[in-house]
Design a protein around this motif. Structure first.
Motif, PDB file in Angstrom:
ATOM      1  N   GLU A   1     -19.369 -49.042  40.403  1.00  0.00           N
ATOM      2  CA  GLU A   1     -18.197 -48.727  41.215  1.00  0.00           C
ATOM      3  C   GLU A   1     -17.278 -47.739  40.504  1.00  0.00           C
ATOM      4  N   TYR A   2     -17.097 -47.949  39.185  1.00  0.00           N
ATOM      5  CA  TYR A   2     -16.253 -47.019  38.427  1.00  0.00           C
ATOM      6  C   TYR A   2     -16.858 -45.613  38.413  1.00  0.00           C
ATOM      7  N   LEU A   3     -18.182 -45.522  38.199  1.00  0.00           N
ATOM      8  CA  LEU A   3     -18.821 -44.215  38.146  1.00  0.00           C
ATOM      9  C   LEU A   3     -18.727 -43.492  39.494  1.00  0.00           C
ATOM     10  N   LYS A   4     -18.832 -44.226  40.588  1.00  0.00           N
ATOM     11  CA  LYS A   4     -18.673 -43.607  41.911  1.00  0.00           C
ATOM     12  C   LYS A   4     -17.270 -43.026  42.068  1.00  0.00           C
ATOM     13  N   GLN A   5     -16.256 -43.808  41.709  1.00  0.00           N
ATOM     14  CA  GLN A   5     -14.885 -43.322  41.823  1.00  0.00           C
ATOM     15  C   GLN A   5     -14.637 -42.150  40.881  1.00  0.00           C
ATOM     16  N   HIS A   6     -15.220 -42.228  39.686  1.00  0.00           N
ATOM     17  CA  HIS A   6     -15.044 -41.146  38.718  1.00  0.00           C
ATOM     18  C   HIS A   6     -15.700 -39.854  39.208  1.00  0.00           C
ATOM     19  N   ASN A   7     -16.881 -39.951  39.784  1.00  0.00           N
ATOM     20  CA  ASN A   7     -17.552 -38.768  40.319  1.00  0.00           C
ATOM     21  C   ASN A   7     -16.785 -38.170  41.492  1.00  0.00           C
ATOM     22  N   THR A   8     -16.225 -39.040  42.329  1.00  0.00           N
ATOM     23  CA  THR A   8     -15.404 -38.543  43.439  1.00  0.00           C
ATOM     24  C   THR A   8     -14.185 -37.789  42.932  1.00  0.00           C
ATOM     25  N   LEU A   9     -13.541 -38.333  41.912  1.00  0.00           N
ATOM     26  CA  LEU A   9     -12.372 -37.661  41.338  1.00  0.00           C
ATOM     27  C   LEU A   9     -12.739 -36.329  40.701  1.00  0.00           C
ATOM     28  N   LEU A  10     -13.860 -36.284  39.992  1.00  0.00           N
ATOM     29  CA  LEU A  10     -14.306 -35.030  39.388  1.00  0.00           C
ATOM     30  C   LEU A  10     -14.651 -33.994  40.450  1.00  0.00           C
ATOM     31  N   SER A  11     -15.249 -34.431  41.556  1.00  0.00           N
ATOM     32  CA  SER A  11     -15.573 -33.501  42.640  1.00  0.00           C
ATOM     33  C   SER A  11     -14.304 -32.898  43.248  1.00  0.00           C
ATOM     34  N   LYS A  12     -13.284 -33.727  43.423  1.00  0.00           N
ATOM     35  CA  LYS A  12     -12.023 -33.212  43.969  1.00  0.00           C
ATOM     36  C   LYS A  12     -11.385 -32.211  43.017  1.00  0.00           C
ATOM     37  N   ARG A  13     -11.413 -32.521  41.718  1.00  0.00           N
ATOM     38  CA  ARG A  13     -10.844 -31.580  40.750  1.00  0.00           C
ATOM     39  C   ARG A  13     -11.622 -30.264  40.728  1.00  0.00           C
ATOM     40  N   LEU A  14     -12.952 -30.350  40.843  1.00  0.00           N
ATOM     41  CA  LEU A  14     -13.767 -29.141  40.858  1.00  0.00           C
ATOM     42  C   LEU A  14     -13.474 -28.296  42.082  1.00  0.00           C
ATOM     43  N   LEU A  15     -13.297 -28.936  43.241  1.00  0.00           N
ATOM     44  CA  LEU A  15     -12.965 -28.183  44.449  1.00  0.00           C
ATOM     45  C   LEU A  15     -11.596 -27.528  44.332  1.00  0.00           C
ATOM     46  N   ASN A  16     -10.629 -28.223  43.718  1.00  0.00           N
ATOM     47  CA  ASN A  16      -9.295 -27.620  43.533  1.00  0.00           C
ATOM     48  C   ASN A  16      -9.359 -26.424  42.596  1.00  0.00           C
ATOM     49  N   LEU A  17     -10.138 -26.538  41.506  1.00  0.00           N
ATOM     50  CA  LEU A  17     -10.268 -25.404  40.595  1.00  0.00           C
ATOM     51  C   LEU A  17     -10.978 -24.231  41.254  1.00  0.00           C
ATOM     52  N   THR A  18     -12.002 -24.542  42.068  1.00  0.00           N
ATOM     53  CA  THR A  18     -12.705 -23.470  42.771  1.00  0.00           C
ATOM     54  C   THR A  18     -11.787 -22.768  43.778  1.00  0.00           C
ATOM     55  N   ALA A  19     -10.948 -23.516  44.460  1.00  0.00           N
ATOM     56  CA  ALA A  19     -10.021 -22.927  45.415  1.00  0.00           C
ATOM     57  C   ALA A  19      -8.976 -22.067  44.735  1.00  0.00           C
ATOM     58  N   GLN A  20      -8.569 -22.454  43.529  1.00  0.00           N
ATOM     59  CA  GLN A  20      -7.572 -21.660  42.818  1.00  0.00           C
ATOM     60  C   GLN A  20      -8.115 -20.322  42.347  1.00  0.00           C
ATOM     61  N   HIS A  21      -9.422 -20.302  41.978  1.00  0.00           N
ATOM     62  CA  HIS A  21     -10.023 -19.064  41.482  1.00  0.00           C
ATOM     63  C   HIS A  21     -10.692 -18.275  42.617  1.00  0.00           C
TER      64      HIS A  21
END
Length: 263
Positions: A243-263
């Motif tokens: 459960e923790y790894l699922k939530q952690h992967n979801t959070l990392l995906s959101k951060r990656l999308l935000n970084l991609t949108a900024q660049h």
């Protein structure tokens, strides 16, 4: 004789392979983040559990309540020469009723503290501190269980309608035993949380990767027959970890999308 020439698609494939290998080399040769930097970043993101002050304050209130209840029980219920003073302070309310009202108020505070701790411990679990969550899972619920048991005993005592002297003595005995059991549990919980906040450790997954807990040398100790309780504990740990790894992967995906949108 004409020399054999490579086909156009072979040349395109070889050029694609060279491009891919060049990109991979550039990624490998790029600056890597050190493990110490990752650990320091995780510790900067550490969020402490803010339940120590409410637990300590409630422990103090419990002790004060029991002391005041002893005074009210001895002076106003057993009536050791202080009837006029009790009547002036309490009015028309009986001394044992004041003790019961105070007990209900203390139980409500304990219920609010349990809900508060459950909320913050659920957040700790979602951040990957599964070991701390499991260590304090029953400990944080034990004070409320003790207070609820005391309430049940007081209800039974009120239903029995014993003589006034016996009634007051048994009531004060219940409150005394309750404070001797509940306060040490709260203090022990407070100490555990303070140690956790002071350590500011990384999540359990990062600690296991850093210390190589599941290395090849430790695998033989995990084999063999397991009892039912040990198997259930392993399954619970694995479920919490997934459960923790699922939530952690979801959070990392959101951060990656935000970084991609900024660049």
């Amino acid at each position: 004789m004409e020399s054999a020439r490579p086909a156009p698609h072979a040349q395109a494939g070889s050029s694609a392979d060279m491009t891919q290998s060049t990109e991979e080399d550039s990624l490998v040769d790029g600056p890597l983040i050190s493990a110490d930097a990752l650990q320091s970043a995780m510790r900067r993101e550490f969020q402490s559990v803010p339940t120590t002050c409410p637990a300590g304050f409630l422990s103090l209130m419990h002790v004060v309540y029991v002391v005041l209840s002893l005074c009210v029980g001895v002076l106003c219920v057993l009536k050791f020469g202080q009837e006029e003073e009790c009547s002036r302070i309490l009015g028309s309310v009986q001394g044992d009723s004041v003790i019961v009202f105070g007990k209900v108020f203390l139980w409500v505070l304990m219920l609010l503290l349990t809900v508060w701790t459950h909320h913050h411990h659920s957040r700790v679990r979602s951040r990957g501190y599964l070991s701390f969550y499991r260590q304090t899972q029953r400990l944080k619920q034990l004070p409320l269980l003790i207070h609820s048991t005391g309430n049940v005993l007081l209800l039974l005592l009120l239903a029995l309608r014993l003589p006034q002297t016996i009634h007051a003595s048994v009531m004060l005995s219940i409150l005394g035993v309750e404070v001797l059991v509940a306060v040490p549990c709260l203090l022990y919980y407070t100490v555990k949380v303070m140690q956790f906040n002071r350590q500011r450790a990384a999540p359990d997954v990062s600690q296991e990767e850093h210390s190589h807990t599941y290395s090849v040398t430790s695998l033989p100790t995990e084999t063999g027959f397991r009892g039912l309780s040990g198997l259930e504990e392993v399954v619970e740990k694995q479920a919490d970890l997934i459960e923790y790894l699922k939530q952690h992967n979801t959070l990392l995906s959101k951060r990656l999308l935000n970084l991609t949108a900024q660049h």
